[in-house]
Design a protein around this motif. Structure first.
Motif, short mmCIF file in Angstrom:
data_model
loop_
_atom_site.label_atom_id
_atom_site.label_comp_id
_atom_site.label_asym_id
_atom_site.label_seq_id
_atom_site.Cartn_x
_atom_site.Cartn_y
_atom_site.Cartn_z
N ARG A 65 1.16 -1.07 -0.33
CA ARG A 65 0.00 0.12 0.17
C ARG A 65 0.45 1.73 -0.13
O ARG A 65 0.54 2.21 -0.16
N HIS A 78 4.28 7.30 -1.91
CA HIS A 78 3.28 7.80 -2.67
C HIS A 78 2.84 6.14 -2.04
O HIS A 78 2.86 4.97 -1.44
N ALA A 79 1.20 6.66 -2.04
CA ALA A 79 0.47 5.26 -1.71
C ALA A 79 -0.22 4.74 -3.34
O ALA A 79 -0.48 4.94 -3.65
N THR A 80 -0.64 3.38 -2.61
CA THR A 80 -0.85 2.74 -3.79
C THR A 80 -2.56 1.56 -2.82
O THR A 80 -2.35 1.73 -1.94
N GLY A 81 -2.87 1.37 -3.69
CA GLY A 81 -4.15 0.80 -3.19
C GLY A 81 -5.16 1.44 -3.34
O GLY A 81 -5.30 2.57 -2.97
N GLU A 82 -6.56 0.51 -3.08
CA GLU A 82 -7.79 1.09 -2.39
C GLU A 82 -7.66 0.33 -1.27
O GLU A 82 -7.49 -0.83 -0.59
N GLY A 83 -9.05 1.42 -0.36
CA GLY A 83 -9.95 0.66 0.73
C GLY A 83 -8.81 0.64 2.23
O GLY A 83 -8.24 0.98 2.09
N ASP A 91 -4.22 2.46 9.00
CA ASP A 91 -4.92 3.42 7.77
C ASP A 91 -4.90 5.11 8.19
O ASP A 91 -5.32 5.81 6.78
N TRP A 94 -1.31 5.33 6.06
CA TRP A 94 -2.21 5.41 4.74
C TRP A 94 -2.95 6.90 3.64
O TRP A 94 -2.64 7.42 3.18
N ALA A 95 -3.98 7.32 4.83
CA ALA A 95 -5.09 8.35 4.41
C ALA A 95 -3.84 9.80 4.59
O ALA A 95 -4.67 10.65 3.53
N SER A 98 -1.47 9.12 1.08
CA SER A 98 -2.30 9.14 0.12
C SER A 98 -2.87 10.96 -0.20
O SER A 98 -3.56 10.64 -1.28
N GLN A 99 -3.05 11.73 0.52
CA GLN A 99 -2.96 12.85 -0.03
C GLN A 99 -2.38 13.29 -1.28
O GLN A 99 -2.62 14.07 -1.96
#
Length: 241
Positions: A65, A78-83, A91, A94-95, A98-99
């Protein structure tokens, strides 16, 4: 910047509250390894925020992720994936990632300082450490930590097998070794992992991302290497909060 960072709660809650992975995270393993049973202290306190931040980014990398990209003068995460992820700490990290892609040192400075307390709480909650409250001179409150399980001994055994016996570590053990090596704390483990030139050389090889792993794991290793290499830099050049 701090207002953009989802902060973990001071104490992990039960399953009906904050989500906690049933299996310990890499960041938990790293802090448990750094705990020194003889003194009840944690090795590397002066750079702990960056080591734990690097470990939590490592959790994201191992989960697929987060990735690191070498830029001209820095390393970007950088973030990867979803959910949602299976753990609130993951979380939150990652949050933030992911910005937008951010320099790894910026990410470490953002997510690292808030981790010590919640991760210690988890180790107590899982039964790996015990916490005893007392008062020094009957006045000043103090807290003493002690081992409460044999999980740390198992982690030490895997690290020792890789560094002393030359066995190929699994990805999580390699990540722990790389973090301990980069933080400069490995010599403090001499009574459990005899310090030598060979141990130093093997730890630095793993720190550079040579895990002797499969091609898929090597991609994770490269990301971990970029994160870890910058974790110690962050500890020395960024202010603590």
């Amino acid at each position: 910047m701090a207002n953009d960072i989802p902060q973990p709660d001071a104490e992990p809650q039960r399953p009906d509250g904050e989500r906690i992975s049933p299996e310990p995270l890499l960041v938990e393993d790293t802090l448990l390894l750094l705990f020194q049973p003889d003194s009840g202290t944690i090795a590397g306190e002066n750079i702990l925020f960056s080591v734990l931040g690097g470990a939590l980014l490592g959790d994201l990398a191992l989960a697929g992720r987060a990735e690191a990209e070498q830029r001209r003068l820095s390393v970007s995460v950088h973030a990867t994936g979803e959910g949602p992820l299976p753990d609130a700490l993951l979380d939150a990290a990652w949050a933030f990632v992911s910005q937008k892609p951010r320099d790894v040192q910026t990410v470490l400075a953002a997510i690292g300082p808030a981790l010590r307390g919640p991760v210690l709480d988890r180790l107590v909650e899982r039964g790996d450490l015990s916490r005893h409250e007392s008062r020094t001179f009957g006045i000043f409150p103090s807290t003493k930590l002690a081992l409460a399980s044999d999980r740390r001994a198992g982690l030490i055994a895997r690290v020792r097998s890789a560094l002393v016996d030359g066995e190929t570590p699994d990805a999580r053990t390699a990540a722990c070794i790389a973090l301990l090596s980069a933080s400069g704390t490995l010599p403090q483990f001499h009574s459990e992992i005899p310090w030598s030139g060979d141990v130093y050389a093997r730890s630095k090889t793993i720190e550079r991302g040579d895990w002797g792993a499969s091609a898929a794991s090597s991609a994770v290793a490269r990301t971990m290497n970029a994160i870890i290499a910058n974790a110690v830099i962050a500890a020395t050049v960024l202010p603590r909060t």
